[in-house]
Design an enzyme around this catalytic site. Structure first.
Site, PDB file in Angstrom:
ATOM      1  N   ASP A  81       0.894  -1.218  -0.039  1.00 57.55           N
ATOM      2  CA  ASP A  81       0.174  -0.091   0.065  1.00 57.55           C
ATOM      3  C   ASP A  81       0.890   1.268   0.097  1.00 57.55           C
ATOM      4  OD1 ASP A  81      -2.396   1.348   0.107  1.00 57.55           O
ATOM      5  OD2 ASP A  81      -2.271   1.601   2.330  1.00 57.55           O
ATOM      6  N   GLU A 133      -3.231   6.064  -8.284  1.00 50.87           N
ATOM      7  CA  GLU A 133      -4.071   6.801  -7.763  1.00 50.87           C
ATOM      8  C   GLU A 133      -4.060   8.351  -8.679  1.00 50.87           C
ATOM      9  OE1 GLU A 133      -5.336   9.461  -3.592  1.00 50.87           O
ATOM     10  OE2 GLU A 133      -3.481   7.823  -3.529  1.00 50.87           O
ATOM     11  N   HIS A 178      -8.337   9.674   4.647  1.00 54.54           N
ATOM     12  CA  HIS A 178      -7.473   8.695   5.170  1.00 54.54           C
ATOM     13  C   HIS A 178      -7.649   9.093   6.787  1.00 54.54           C
ATOM     14  CE1 HIS A 178      -4.692   8.104   1.798  1.00 54.54           C
ATOM     15  NE2 HIS A 178      -5.286   6.809   1.829  1.00 54.54           N
ATOM     16  N   GLY A 179      -8.188   8.212   7.580  1.00 52.17           N
ATOM     17  CA  GLY A 179      -8.446   8.745   9.078  1.00 52.17           C
ATOM     18  C   GLY A 179      -9.889   8.706   9.306  1.00 52.17           C
ATOM     19  N   HIS A 206     -10.008   4.650  -1.144  1.00 49.40           N
ATOM     20  CA  HIS A 206      -9.278   4.714   0.119  1.00 49.40           C
ATOM     21  C   HIS A 206     -10.091   5.530   1.057  1.00 49.40           C
ATOM     22  CE1 HIS A 206      -4.935   4.014  -1.619  1.00 49.40           C
ATOM     23  NE2 HIS A 206      -5.914   3.537  -2.419  1.00 49.40           N
ATOM     24  N   THR A 231      -7.554   2.925  10.004  1.00 52.61           N
ATOM     25  CA  THR A 231      -7.579   3.690  11.083  1.00 52.61           C
ATOM     26  C   THR A 231      -8.900   3.244  12.291  1.00 52.61           C
ATOM     27  OG1 THR A 231      -6.976   5.732   9.938  1.00 52.61           O
ATOM     28  CG2 THR A 231      -8.092   6.026  12.140  1.00 52.61           C
TER      29      THR A 231
END
Length: 278
Positions: A81, A133, A178-179, A206, A231
């Site tokens: 990743d 990406e 992300h998170g 993602h 996360t």
């Protein structure tokens, strides 16, 4: 069973479901991911980020994953990743990863195409598939990812990118993070429709953590075939460890408890991504 990521995602695309890709960094997180998939009788992708290379022996981890995958009752693949360095990708290919992600999203489109094309040629020679990406997923709370710009994926650029690079899967930036989200999620499902129309390869989302269930299921129905999760699992683990720390116990018991705490979190994601009509 240990299989190729490309085979797994092509089946997901044909079957209108998605596969959970869990970032793992220890034996306990690896076992939890496989156990969760077996509970739901669904495939799973084991993902190791380049950022963990300093704390996880890559070759040993790959051997361990393949050993556990071969005993698993469901398909399991091994994915690199968010790799930014060619050396990391070469290392992952050499020790048996079935797919790699080259993240060139910080570059302008022309540079991203050139760098990704080089990685695709390298990986395909070894029979390894490549994710890349277009756009840049922003970072939310509790994430250990690099800061992204939050730039959304342009469908025309996505088509040009896929056509010129030959990439196998495309990470689409549609407003996930992300998170964890710190405000109301603003996820562009209409944009996902446009990206799906522009490219034929399996699409990747993602930022599965914290994304509303109905939004996730709609995204899968619109063509997402792989969802990255990190996360939310990490928080479940650290919350358990905080509580366990107040009750002195042997480390082996603590690690076993942590694995038990995160397995249902992973199983929920695996279950969420199934095709409800299958």
């Amino acid at each position: 069973m240990f299989i190729q990521t490309k085979e797994m995602l092509q089946a997901a695309q044909a079957g209108h479901y998605a596969v959970a890709a869990f970032n793992v960094y220890s034996l306990e997180t690896l076992q939890a991911a496989i156990h969760a998939a077996e509970q739901e009788n669904q495939p799973v992708i084991i993902a190791l980020g380049e950022r963990y290379f300093g704390t996880v022996d890559v070759e040993g981890f790959a051997a361990l994953t393949k050993s556990l995958a071969e005993k698993a009752s469901v398909p399991v693949s091994l994915h690199l990743d968010h790799a930014y360095e060619k050396e990391s990708i070469v290392r992952a290919i050499a020790c048996g990863f079935t797919s790699v992600m080259y993240d060139g999203s910080k570059h302008e489109l022309e540079q991203n195409i050139a760098y990704t094309k080089e990685i695709v040629e390298l990986a395909h020679q070894a029979g390894v598939s490549v994710e890349a990406e277009i756009g840049s997923t922003a970072r939310g709370a509790f994430s250990d990812e690099e800061e992204g710009t939050g730039a959304l994926t342009d469908p025309a650029s996505a088509k040009e990118f896929v056509d010129q690079t030959g990439v196998d899967f495309l990470a689409a930036s549609i407003g996930t993070l992300h998170g964890m989200y710190t405000g109301e999620p603003d996820i562009k499902l209409g944009l996902l429709d446009d990206i799906r129309q522009a490219v034929g390869v399996p699409l990747v989302l993602h930022g599965g953590s914290g994304t509303p269930d109905d939004t996730m299921q709609q995204a899968v129905a619109k063509g997402i075939c792989k969802v990255n999760v990190n996360t939310e699992v990490s928080l479940a683990a650290t919350n358990y460890l905080k509580q366990a720390a107040d009750n002195p116990m042997h480390l082996s018991d603590m690690m076993a408890g942590m694995q038990q705490a995160i397995t249902p979190v992973m199983a929920r994601f695996v279950r969420l991504l199934k095709n409800p009509d299958a």
